[in-house]
Design a protein around this motif. Structure first.
Motif, PDB file in Angstrom:
ATOM      1  N   ALA A  79       2.560   4.685  46.181  1.00 34.49           N
ATOM      2  CA  ALA A  79       1.807   4.936  47.415  1.00 34.49           C
ATOM      3  C   ALA A  79       0.931   3.734  47.714  1.00 34.49           C
ATOM      4  N   ASP A  80       0.860   3.387  48.983  1.00 37.48           N
ATOM      5  CA  ASP A  80      -0.021   2.322  49.458  1.00 37.48           C
ATOM      6  C   ASP A  80      -1.020   2.983  50.400  1.00 37.48           C
ATOM      7  N   ILE A  81      -2.287   3.005  49.994  1.00 39.85           N
ATOM      8  CA  ILE A  81      -3.319   3.766  50.708  1.00 39.85           C
ATOM      9  C   ILE A  81      -4.444   2.841  51.148  1.00 39.85           C
ATOM     10  N   ASN A  92     -14.273  -0.426  53.831  1.00 41.05           N
ATOM     11  CA  ASN A  92     -12.818  -0.352  53.726  1.00 41.05           C
ATOM     12  C   ASN A  92     -12.387  -0.234  52.265  1.00 41.05           C
ATOM     13  N   TYR A  93     -11.430   0.658  51.999  1.00 36.20           N
ATOM     14  CA  TYR A  93     -10.875   0.815  50.657  1.00 36.20           C
ATOM     15  C   TYR A  93      -9.363   0.648  50.724  1.00 36.20           C
ATOM     16  N   ARG A  94      -8.829   0.118  49.657  1.00 35.95           N
ATOM     17  CA  ARG A  94      -7.383   0.051  49.513  1.00 35.95           C
ATOM     18  C   ARG A  94      -7.044   0.318  48.054  1.00 35.95           C
ATOM     19  N   THR A  95      -6.113   1.233  47.831  1.00 36.79           N
ATOM     20  CA  THR A  95      -5.694   1.553  46.467  1.00 36.79           C
ATOM     21  C   THR A  95      -4.214   1.919  46.486  1.00 36.79           C
ATOM     22  N   THR A  96      -3.609   1.977  45.318  1.00 41.29           N
ATOM     23  CA  THR A  96      -2.173   2.254  45.232  1.00 41.29           C
ATOM     24  C   THR A  96      -1.879   3.216  44.085  1.00 41.29           C
ATOM     25  N   VAL A  97      -0.710   3.825  44.178  1.00 38.28           N
ATOM     26  CA  VAL A  97      -0.112   4.548  43.050  1.00 38.28           C
ATOM     27  C   VAL A  97       1.091   3.736  42.618  1.00 38.28           C
ATOM     28  N   GLN A  98       1.174   3.444  41.315  1.00 42.84           N
ATOM     29  CA  GLN A  98       2.223   2.573  40.798  1.00 42.84           C
ATOM     30  C   GLN A  98       3.359   3.375  40.155  1.00 42.84           C
ATOM     31  N   ASN A  99       4.541   2.752  40.105  1.00 41.22           N
ATOM     32  CA  ASN A  99       5.725   3.411  39.541  1.00 41.22           C
ATOM     33  C   ASN A  99       5.544   3.854  38.094  1.00 41.22           C
ATOM     34  N   ASP A 100       4.774   3.085  37.328  1.00 44.97           N
ATOM     35  CA  ASP A 100       4.646   3.405  35.900  1.00 44.97           C
ATOM     36  C   ASP A 100       3.644   4.527  35.630  1.00 44.97           C
ATOM     37  N   ASN A 101       2.953   4.981  36.667  1.00 47.95           N
ATOM     38  CA  ASN A 101       1.994   6.072  36.496  1.00 47.95           C
ATOM     39  C   ASN A 101       1.984   6.936  37.763  1.00 47.95           C
ATOM     40  N   PRO A 102       3.044   7.719  37.996  1.00 49.44           N
ATOM     41  CA  PRO A 102       3.196   8.445  39.264  1.00 49.44           C
ATOM     42  C   PRO A 102       2.212   9.607  39.414  1.00 49.44           C
ATOM     43  N   TRP A 103       2.033  10.016  40.647  1.00 54.29           N
ATOM     44  CA  TRP A 103       1.159  11.154  40.992  1.00 54.29           C
ATOM     45  C   TRP A 103       2.025  12.411  41.004  1.00 54.29           C
ATOM     46  N   ARG A 104       1.736  13.352  40.130  1.00 54.99           N
ATOM     47  CA  ARG A 104       2.558  14.548  39.989  1.00 54.99           C
ATOM     48  C   ARG A 104       2.243  15.591  41.064  1.00 54.99           C
ATOM     49  N   LEU A 166     -11.056  17.959  41.672  1.00 54.86           N
ATOM     50  CA  LEU A 166     -10.266  16.858  42.206  1.00 54.86           C
ATOM     51  C   LEU A 166     -10.709  15.519  41.635  1.00 54.86           C
ATOM     52  N   MET A 167     -12.022  15.327  41.541  1.00 53.86           N
ATOM     53  CA  MET A 167     -12.549  14.060  41.028  1.00 53.86           C
ATOM     54  C   MET A 167     -12.159  13.828  39.569  1.00 53.86           C
ATOM     55  N   LYS A 168     -12.059  14.940  38.807  1.00 56.24           N
ATOM     56  CA  LYS A 168     -11.733  14.838  37.383  1.00 56.24           C
ATOM     57  C   LYS A 168     -10.239  14.985  37.114  1.00 56.24           C
ATOM     58  N   SER A 169      -9.464  15.128  38.177  1.00 56.26           N
ATOM     59  CA  SER A 169      -8.027  15.329  38.027  1.00 56.26           C
ATOM     60  C   SER A 169      -7.360  14.146  37.331  1.00 56.26           C
ATOM     61  N   ARG A 170      -6.359  14.451  36.530  1.00 51.55           N
ATOM     62  CA  ARG A 170      -5.595  13.402  35.846  1.00 51.55           C
ATOM     63  C   ARG A 170      -4.912  12.485  36.852  1.00 51.55           C
ATOM     64  N   ASN A 171      -4.545  13.057  38.004  1.00 55.43           N
ATOM     65  CA  ASN A 171      -3.875  12.238  39.024  1.00 55.43           C
ATOM     66  C   ASN A 171      -4.768  11.126  39.556  1.00 55.43           C
ATOM     67  N   MET A 172      -6.084  11.342  39.562  1.00 58.98           N
ATOM     68  CA  MET A 172      -6.996  10.305  40.056  1.00 58.98           C
ATOM     69  C   MET A 172      -6.905   9.033  39.211  1.00 58.98           C
ATOM     70  N   LYS A 173      -6.461   9.178  37.962  1.00 60.23           N
ATOM     71  CA  LYS A 173      -6.317   8.019  37.082  1.00 60.23           C
ATOM     72  C   LYS A 173      -5.084   7.190  37.434  1.00 60.23           C
ATOM     73  N   CYS A 174      -4.257   7.727  38.353  1.00 58.03           N
ATOM     74  CA  CYS A 174      -3.072   6.979  38.794  1.00 58.03           C
ATOM     75  C   CYS A 174      -3.436   5.839  39.736  1.00 58.03           C
ATOM     76  N   LEU A 175      -4.625   5.909  40.334  1.00 54.41           N
ATOM     77  CA  LEU A 175      -4.996   4.955  41.370  1.00 54.41           C
ATOM     78  C   LEU A 175      -5.353   3.587  40.801  1.00 54.41           C
ATOM     79  N   VAL A 176      -4.804   2.560  41.433  1.00 54.54           N
ATOM     80  CA  VAL A 176      -5.085   1.178  41.039  1.00 54.54           C
ATOM     81  C   VAL A 176      -5.391   0.368  42.301  1.00 54.54           C
ATOM     82  N   PRO A 177      -6.644  -0.125  42.451  1.00 57.67           N
ATOM     83  CA  PRO A 177      -7.775   0.083  41.541  1.00 57.67           C
ATOM     84  C   PRO A 177      -8.417   1.453  41.742  1.00 57.67           C
TER      85      PRO A 177
END
Length: 254
Positions: A79-81, A92-104, A166-177
């Motif tokens: 994901a490109d956000i 302005n913020y920009r973050t991504t989800v990478q292939n090696d750590n997908p968002w379930r 939501l803030m403590k969700s494991r998925n939030m750790k997928c975001l880079v940066p």
């Protein structure tokens, strides 16, 4: 005399329903659910190959939020956000989800699991099996209905979660940066749509304030899955009602 004849025909109808029609409807249900399984863009065995990847542009407020995702089965593989939030000034913020750590997307996996459980209940019944009672049929149909209702609901009604969850969700750790601690991001399924939401927590004169941005995209295969779930539910419920009505006919004696 007429009552005896009526009950005789009623008994014959019930035996035909129990030994013929129930199997016919279960076979029809099996075909519908197998077709539903095929709509999921994810393999259910090691022989089915890799996940099918689809790209979607989620639309929302174009000047505040942009999100492009690659959906692979039950996860967002990339994901490109980019988005804007209001603080003392616009940030302005920009973050991504990478292939090696997908968002379930657990809703998709839950729906698939319930679907397979419904098929399991049908597959457990041999074609030559003779049902011994109406209660046995109703029990099996109840199990199938329960699986189908849970599967459909898991896609239509997202699980409610608090901002803290939501803030403590494991998925939030997928975001880079990583993003600021007062922000929470969420991807979820709602009916035939993939929804992306951003929540900002702030304090205004001692009270908590929540601001939200949202973008969404329609997912064609989700719509097809929901249609098949609904058709299967209606067919199963119709058979259940027919079995009940045949067991307890409305007899009026004058």
């Amino acid at each position: 005399m007429y009552l005896i004849i009526f009950l005789f025909f009623q008994q014959n109808e019930f035996e035909w329903l129990l030994h013929k029609e129930v199997h016919a409807v279960l076979n029809q249900l099996n075909s519908i659910l197998v077709e539903c399984v095929r709509r999921f863009p994810m393999p259910f065995s090691s022989n089915e190959g890799p996940y099918k990847q689809e790209k979607f542009v989620l639309s929302g407020a174009p000047d505040q939020l942009k999100c492009v995702v690659s959906l692979s089965g039950d996860c967002i593989s990339h994901a490109d956000i980019s988005f804007k939030v209001q603080r003392q000034q616009v940030v302005n913020y920009r973050t991504t989800v990478q292939n090696d750590n997908p968002w379930r997307l657990h809703q998709v996996q839950d729906a698939a699991n319930h679907l397979h459980q419904a098929l399991f209940h049908i597959d457990n019944i041999d074609e030559d099996y003779n049902f011994q009672s109406s209660e046995e049929v109703l029990h099996i149909l109840g199990n199938i209905l329960g699986c189908l209702q849970r599967g459909r609901t898991s896609l239509i009604v997202p699980r409610k979660r608090t901002i803290d969850d939501l803030m403590k969700s494991r998925n939030m750790k997928c975001l880079v940066p990583n993003i600021a601690e007062d922000l929470a991001l969420s991807f979820y399924i709602q009916s035939h749509k993939l929804v992306f939401a951003i929540y900002q927590v702030s304090s205004v004169q001692g009270s908590m304030k929540f601001d939200a941005l949202q973008a969404e995209a329609s997912i064609p295969w989700l719509n097809e899955v929901l249609v098949l779930f609904t058709v299967a539910l209606q067919l199963c419920q119709q058979l259940k009602d027919k079995v009940r009505n045949t067991i307890f006919p409305n007899i009026s004696l004058i």
